[in-house]
Design an enzyme around this catalytic site. Structure first.
Site, PDB file in Angstrom:
ATOM      1  N   ARG A  40       0.598  -1.326  -0.102  1.00 41.87           N
ATOM      2  CA  ARG A  40       0.028  -0.084   0.107  1.00 41.87           C
ATOM      3  C   ARG A  40       0.734   1.215   0.106  1.00 41.87           C
ATOM      4  NH1 ARG A  40      -4.846  -2.084   4.095  1.00 41.87           N
ATOM      5  NH2 ARG A  40      -6.015  -2.822   2.257  1.00 41.87           N
ATOM      6  N   LYS A 202     -19.625 -16.128   2.152  1.00 47.12           N
ATOM      7  CA  LYS A 202     -21.099 -16.081   2.168  1.00 47.12           C
ATOM      8  C   LYS A 202     -21.707 -15.063   1.161  1.00 47.12           C
ATOM      9  CE  LYS A 202     -21.037 -15.777   7.271  1.00 47.12           C
ATOM     10  NZ  LYS A 202     -21.404 -14.660   8.385  1.00 47.12           N
ATOM     11  N   GLY A 378     -13.088  -3.696   0.611  1.00 47.07           N
ATOM     12  CA  GLY A 378     -14.640  -2.960   0.877  1.00 47.07           C
ATOM     13  C   GLY A 378     -15.091  -2.088   0.009  1.00 47.07           C
TER      14      GLY A 378
END
Ligand code: ADP
Ligand code: MG
Length: 399
Positions: A40, A202, A378
């Protein structure tokens, strides 16, 4: 991209001026407090170097970890400033152990510094509440604002969204621009065939992505534990596999609505438990034993998915095909990565979003074989869901 980028800034906006840059230096620190993976930090270098080359001084803001609005030494950015200095040889890199302070303000005016890193923005109580006063105060630290923290763009915090409203010009950095270009182009104007690959643990976390992408893609490959919820919806025995009971009905509806756009695995790699990977066997999807769980797609599916990907022109991948962290349940994920590697060579645009998928690809050494591996798990998910990213929305529009 409809937002201004750092490349749109004129010399008079940069030469001798302070460029306040929000970066994502949320890197892992090891037990002794040293930077582990510095991906990063390196990802922000192009923007920093561009600003320096155009005569600006660079003031960096970032968060690290999850301190709760007050200083915690284990989340200090000080070790990050040392790694940054190593990555910018010949540049004067300084660190100030505060953020919203007279000391920080003074340091921004020090002409003996090329790059100044301020302390963790999440040490400030108003950061995550997007406090207006804090945003205005942070805006005083620069003459232009550059947001290069794609991974934080889905959160409206003082150092991302708030400051962009208070300090203009407010533009995207090069990393942010690249992320938005790759993800945006794939969604808005994909070359076809356009294939999405979805997996992970999920279905509930990805349902909005499925809904958003289904009308756009030519095919949607489903793997991971998510596939088991679809198997259950098809009336198949899923044994001890991870199935989300409360999503079975939804999976049924998707199956009837999507027709043959949905591509499900035809076989499964199963085992009694993850602790016993040696007992893994491959079975057809209608033969999953009641006392076993599916931990990966089977070899037949892996080969089929791979072939499908190799002839695609745009691929977006979010979520591993199996429990890739434990061998031999990595093979489905590897097959997808290999298929995308070949596709990229054939001129396909390949984009990997999702933290675990990106980690899997990097671990295989295939990150550079993709068109783009997103740095924001995200944020990329929310983008693919069609949501607005507040950190982007607040930037200046292109005329
Ligand atoms: P990403 O971060 O790429 O969006 P997710 O967080 O949705 O991906 O899912 C990643 C996790 O899903 C991994 O830790 C992986 O072990 C798990 N997973 C994948 N397939 C299965 C499976 N069949 N059973 C249980 N867990 C699975
Ligand atoms: Mg994840």
């Amino acid at each position: 991209m409809n937002k201004q980028s750092v490349k749109d800034l004129g010399d008079e906006q940069l030469r001798g001026r302070r460029a306040l840059v929000r970066v994502d230096f949320n890197v892992p620190l090891d037990a002794s407090g040293h930077v582990g993976d510095d991906t990063r930090i390196r990802a922000a270098l192009p923007t920093i170097e561009l600003l320096l080359s155009r005569g600006a001084r660079v003031i960096l803001l970032s968060h690290l970890g999850r301190p709760k609005g007050k200083p915690e030494s284990k989340y200090s950015l000080e070790p990050v400033s040392r790694r940054l200095a190593d990555l910018l040889p010949g540049k004067r890199v300084c660190f100030v152990p505060s953020t919203d302070s007279d000391e920080a303000m003074k340091a921004t005016h020090d002409e003996g510094t090329d790059v100044l890193l301020l302390e963790n923005t999440r040490f400030l109580g108003g950061e995550e509440t997007n406090d207006e006063r804090l945003a205005r105060s942070l805006a005083q630290l620069g003459d232009v604002f550059v947001n290069d923290a794609f991974g934080s763009a889905h959160r409206a915090h003082a150092s991302t969204e708030g400051v962009a409203r208070c300090l203009h010009p407010a533009v995207a950095g090069l990393l942010m621009e690249k992320e938005l270009e790759y993800l945006g182009r794939a969604i808005a104007n994909p070359q076809r065939p356009f294939v999405a690959v979805l997996g992970g643990a999920k279905i509930s976390g990805k349902i909005d992505v499925i809904e958003q992408m289904l009308p756009k893609v030519d095919q949607m490959i489903i793997g991971g534990a998510m596939a088991c919820t679809f198997f259950r919806a098809m009336g198949l025995e899923t044994g001890k596999s991870l199935v989300e009971e409360d999503r079975v009905e939804m999976a049924k509806q998707l199956l009837s609505r999507a027709g043959d756009k949905l591509v499900l695995p035809s076989d499964a790699r199963v085992a009694k438990s993850l602790d016993d990977p040696g007992s893994a066997t491959d079975v057809q999807r209608d033969a999953i034993p009641a006392d076993q769980a599916m931990f990966d797609i089977g070899p037949e599916s892996a080969a089929r998915f791979r072939a499908l990907l190799e002839s695609a022109k745009t691929v977006i991948w979010n979520g591993p095909m199996g429990v890739f962290e434990t061998k031999p349940f990595h093979e489905g994920t590897e097959a997808v990565a290999r298929g995308m590697e070949q596709a990229t060579k054939n001129g396909c645009t390949t984009v990997v979003g999702g933290g675990d998928s990106a980690a899997a690809v990097t671990e295989m050494g295939l990150d550079t074989a993709m068109s783009h591996v997103s740095t924001g798990g995200g944020a990329s998910l929310e983008f693919l869901e069609g949501r607005e990213l507040p950190g982007v929305t607040a930037l200046d529009d292109r005329a």
